[in-house]
Design a protein around this motif. Structure first.
Motif, PDB file in Angstrom:
ATOM      1  N   SER A 103       0.829  -1.208   0.000  1.00 52.02           N
ATOM      2  CA  SER A 103       0.000   0.000   0.000  1.00 52.02           C
ATOM      3  C   SER A 103       0.861   1.255   0.000  1.00 52.02           C
ATOM      4  N   THR A 104       1.944   1.220   0.802  1.00 54.37           N
ATOM      5  CA  THR A 104       2.832   2.390   0.875  1.00 54.37           C
ATOM      6  C   THR A 104       3.476   2.672  -0.480  1.00 54.37           C
ATOM      7  N   ILE A 105       3.990   1.585  -1.096  1.00 58.33           N
ATOM      8  CA  ILE A 105       4.640   1.766  -2.395  1.00 58.33           C
ATOM      9  C   ILE A 105       3.633   2.241  -3.446  1.00 58.33           C
ATOM     10  N   ALA A 106       2.431   1.644  -3.435  1.00 55.88           N
ATOM     11  CA  ALA A 106       1.425   2.022  -4.434  1.00 55.88           C
ATOM     12  C   ALA A 106       1.015   3.477  -4.277  1.00 55.88           C
ATOM     13  N   PHE A 107       0.833   3.898  -2.998  1.00 63.09           N
ATOM     14  CA  PHE A 107       0.498   5.308  -2.773  1.00 63.09           C
ATOM     15  C   PHE A 107       1.629   6.223  -3.253  1.00 63.09           C
ATOM     16  N   GLY A 108       2.895   5.796  -3.021  1.00 61.50           N
ATOM     17  CA  GLY A 108       4.026   6.606  -3.481  1.00 61.50           C
ATOM     18  C   GLY A 108       4.049   6.744  -4.989  1.00 61.50           C
ATOM     19  N   VAL A 109       3.815   5.602  -5.671  1.00 62.16           N
ATOM     20  CA  VAL A 109       3.785   5.650  -7.134  1.00 62.16           C
ATOM     21  C   VAL A 109       2.629   6.508  -7.617  1.00 62.16           C
ATOM     22  N   GLY A 110       1.474   6.372  -6.951  1.00 62.19           N
ATOM     23  CA  GLY A 110       0.323   7.167  -7.367  1.00 62.19           C
ATOM     24  C   GLY A 110       0.563   8.652  -7.202  1.00 62.19           C
ATOM     25  N   ILE A 111       1.141   8.997  -6.048  1.00 64.50           N
ATOM     26  CA  ILE A 111       1.416  10.418  -5.819  1.00 64.50           C
ATOM     27  C   ILE A 111       2.446  10.939  -6.838  1.00 64.50           C
ATOM     28  N   ALA A 112       3.494  10.116  -7.098  1.00 67.66           N
ATOM     29  CA  ALA A 112       4.526  10.542  -8.062  1.00 67.66           C
ATOM     30  C   ALA A 112       3.929  10.718  -9.457  1.00 67.66           C
ATOM     31  N   GLY A 113       3.098   9.761  -9.884  1.00 69.69           N
ATOM     32  CA  GLY A 113       2.499   9.872 -11.211  1.00 69.69           C
ATOM     33  C   GLY A 113       1.602  11.077 -11.325  1.00 69.69           C
ATOM     34  N   ALA A 114       0.776  11.294 -10.304  1.00 67.32           N
ATOM     35  CA  ALA A 114      -0.104  12.455 -10.349  1.00 67.32           C
ATOM     36  C   ALA A 114       0.687  13.758 -10.357  1.00 67.32           C
ATOM     37  N   GLY A 115       1.757  13.780  -9.547  1.00 64.74           N
ATOM     38  CA  GLY A 115       2.581  14.988  -9.501  1.00 64.74           C
ATOM     39  C   GLY A 115       3.280  15.246 -10.827  1.00 64.74           C
ATOM     40  N   ALA A 116       3.794  14.145 -11.429  1.00 63.10           N
ATOM     41  CA  ALA A 116       4.468  14.322 -12.720  1.00 63.10           C
ATOM     42  C   ALA A 116       3.503  14.824 -13.790  1.00 63.10           C
ATOM     43  N   ALA A 117       2.301  14.257 -13.804  1.00 66.88           N
ATOM     44  CA  ALA A 117       1.307  14.709 -14.773  1.00 66.88           C
ATOM     45  C   ALA A 117       0.967  16.177 -14.567  1.00 66.88           C
ATOM     46  N   THR A 118       0.846  16.567 -13.310  1.00 71.90           N
ATOM     47  CA  THR A 118       0.532  17.965 -13.001  1.00 71.90           C
ATOM     48  C   THR A 118       1.645  18.901 -13.471  1.00 71.90           C
ATOM     49  N   VAL A 119       2.902  18.493 -13.163  1.00 75.97           N
ATOM     50  CA  VAL A 119       4.035  19.329 -13.558  1.00 75.97           C
ATOM     51  C   VAL A 119       4.120  19.452 -15.083  1.00 75.97           C
ATOM     52  N   LEU A 120       3.916  18.333 -15.788  1.00 73.11           N
ATOM     53  CA  LEU A 120       3.964  18.370 -17.249  1.00 73.11           C
ATOM     54  C   LEU A 120       2.906  19.291 -17.823  1.00 73.11           C
ATOM     55  N   LEU A 121       1.737  19.272 -17.257  1.00 66.96           N
ATOM     56  CA  LEU A 121       0.685  20.148 -17.741  1.00 66.96           C
ATOM     57  C   LEU A 121       0.994  21.612 -17.463  1.00 66.96           C
ATOM     58  N   LEU A 122       1.508  21.886 -16.266  1.00 62.33           N
ATOM     59  CA  LEU A 122       1.772  23.276 -15.888  1.00 62.33           C
ATOM     60  C   LEU A 122       2.959  23.872 -16.648  1.00 62.33           C
ATOM     61  N   THR A 123       3.898  23.016 -17.034  1.00 62.27           N
ATOM     62  CA  THR A 123       5.106  23.525 -17.699  1.00 62.27           C
ATOM     63  C   THR A 123       5.075  23.319 -19.205  1.00 62.27           C
ATOM     64  N   GLU A 124       3.927  23.030 -19.753  1.00 58.06           N
ATOM     65  CA  GLU A 124       3.839  22.841 -21.207  1.00 58.06           C
ATOM     66  C   GLU A 124       4.206  24.155 -21.905  1.00 58.06           C
ATOM     67  N   PRO A 125       5.183  24.137 -22.842  1.00 58.29           N
ATOM     68  CA  PRO A 125       5.617  25.403 -23.480  1.00 58.29           C
ATOM     69  C   PRO A 125       4.529  26.006 -24.345  1.00 58.29           C
ATOM     70  N   LYS A 126       4.523  27.338 -24.356  1.00 59.44           N
ATOM     71  CA  LYS A 126       3.584  28.060 -25.207  1.00 59.44           C
ATOM     72  C   LYS A 126       4.095  28.108 -26.644  1.00 59.44           C
ATOM     73  N   PRO A 127       3.200  28.319 -27.607  1.00 63.74           N
ATOM     74  CA  PRO A 127       3.653  28.410 -29.016  1.00 63.74           C
ATOM     75  C   PRO A 127       4.648  29.543 -29.178  1.00 63.74           C
ATOM     76  N   THR A 128       5.724  29.286 -29.935  1.00 64.99           N
ATOM     77  CA  THR A 128       6.752  30.304 -30.218  1.00 64.99           C
ATOM     78  C   THR A 128       6.857  30.489 -31.711  1.00 64.99           C
ATOM     79  N   SER A 129       7.432  31.646 -32.081  1.00 62.78           N
ATOM     80  CA  SER A 129       7.628  31.927 -33.507  1.00 62.78           C
ATOM     81  C   SER A 129       8.736  31.032 -34.041  1.00 62.78           C
TER      82      SER A 129
END
Length: 353
Positions: free
Chosen positions: A298-324
């Motif tokens: 349970s501890t490991i699964a919760f850790g993986v779940g938290i890490a995956g959710a955090g990574a997904a959140t970070v990827l969404l928040l840091t998605e680059p904006k369109p550039t010229s």
């Protein structure tokens, strides 16, 4: 005029007879041409006689032939040419030996008088180029090229028709015919057309992908330019897939952690009923071992779940904006789960933006 002409003809005839007598023993082409020219000159056919005398002078240059040619050109009406021939004779006379000068008789005095009389009748022609004529523009008068210093000067010419051409380097030729009379001075403004500009070359096509590959890294490095940034959207698909994978992993980890945690709590109730402190019966010991395993899972699964959710959140928040197309983009991010200790995990996020 008739008296002077008869006197001139008599002098020419006597010169011809003297030359013919001297050459009777050994006839040559120069003498034959001279005799023919004098005969035509006596007949008034100057347009045929003068060229024959000129040919004799080319074959065998002599002072008497030159003097006769000058007189023929004067009778022909080519005053400027006659003056030029008299000038040649007067320049040659002082260089002759005394005996040869005596043989010339009064030709020197006659040459000076005839030249002075002709000078009043010589027409002049002044040729002018436009101020914007390109350097190297060529000008010809009756087919003879003129020196740059002759442009703008009054040139002595024979009466009659003259053809002038002017041509800029690489441009079309301008041609003009003019008629000048005796004693007339005329100015002719020439036209010059610059050459057309060279055809405009189309810009070279942009280098293809294969050409860039063939050039290799050496060519790009020599130019000193950074590699072209990929167009916006080329890496969006990969980032979105990473978001989905990280989010799915996080959700699965949380679900698994919750299920295993619930099972561990269930086993804890069995342990409480079958264990007294550290002493457990068989059923209690089995439940205790299962509770530890489920708790760790349970501890490991919760850790993986938290890490995956955090990574997904970070990827969404840091998605680059369109550039010229020309903007430089060096943003990147990477996320992962790193184990901590014997039963824990941590979210590892690295990047630059």
């Amino acid at each position: 005029m008739n008296t002077a002409r008869h006197a001139l003809s008599a002098a020419c005839l006597s010169s011809a007879l003297a030359a013919a007598g001297a050459a009777a023993a050994a006839p040559d082409p120069a003498q034959a041409s001279f005799d023919q020219g004098v005969a035509l000159m006596e007949a008034g056919r100057f347009d045929e006689g003068c060229p024959a005398i000129e040919q004799s002078q080319k074959l065998d240059p002599r002072p008497g032939t030159l003097f006769t040619l000058a007189e023929c050109e004067a009778l022909r009406g080519r005053t400027a040419t006659a003056i030029a021939r008299f000038d040649e004779y007067l320049a040659l006379y002082p260089t002759l030996p005394p005996k040869q000068q005596r043989n010339q008789g009064d030709r020197e005095q006659s040459a000076r008088k005839q030249r002075e009389a002709l000078a009043r009748e010589v027409p002049g022609l002044r040729l002018e180029l436009p101020p914007d004529a390109p350097p190297g523009t060529a000008v010809t008068l009756d087919g003879r090229p003129l020196a740059p210093t002759a442009i703008g000067a009054l040139l002595p010419v024979d009466p009659g028709k003259h053809v002038i051409t002017a041509q800029a380097p690489g441009g079309p030729a301008f041609e003009r015919s003019v008629l000048v009379e005796k004693g007339e001075n005329k100015t002719v403004a020439l036209e010059v057309t610059a050459p057309p500009p060279p055809p405009r070359q189309p810009p070279p096509p942009p280098p293809s992908e294969s050409a860039d590959g063939a050039a290799g890294g050496t060519g790009s490095g020599a130019a000193g330019a950074p590699p072209a940034a990929p167009a916006h959207g080329a890496g969006d698909g990969g980032r979105r897939v990473a978001v989905y994978l990280a989010g799915g992993l996080g959700l699965t980890g949380l679900v698994v952690g919750g299920v295993t945690g619930a099972l561990a709590m269930e086993r804890k109730g069995v342990v409480d009923r079958n264990c007294a402190g550290a002493a457990c019966n068989r059923e209690g010991k089995t439940a205790a071992d299962a509770m530890k395993a489920l708790g760790l899972a349970s501890t490991i699964a919760f850790g993986v779940g938290i890490a995956g959710a955090g990574a997904a959140t970070v990827l969404l928040l840091t998605e680059p904006k369109p550039t010229s197309a020309g903007a430089s983009g060096g943003a990147w991010i990477a996320a992962g789960v790193a184990p901590v200790g014997s039963g824990g995990a941590a979210l590892d996020v690295r990047g630059a933006w």
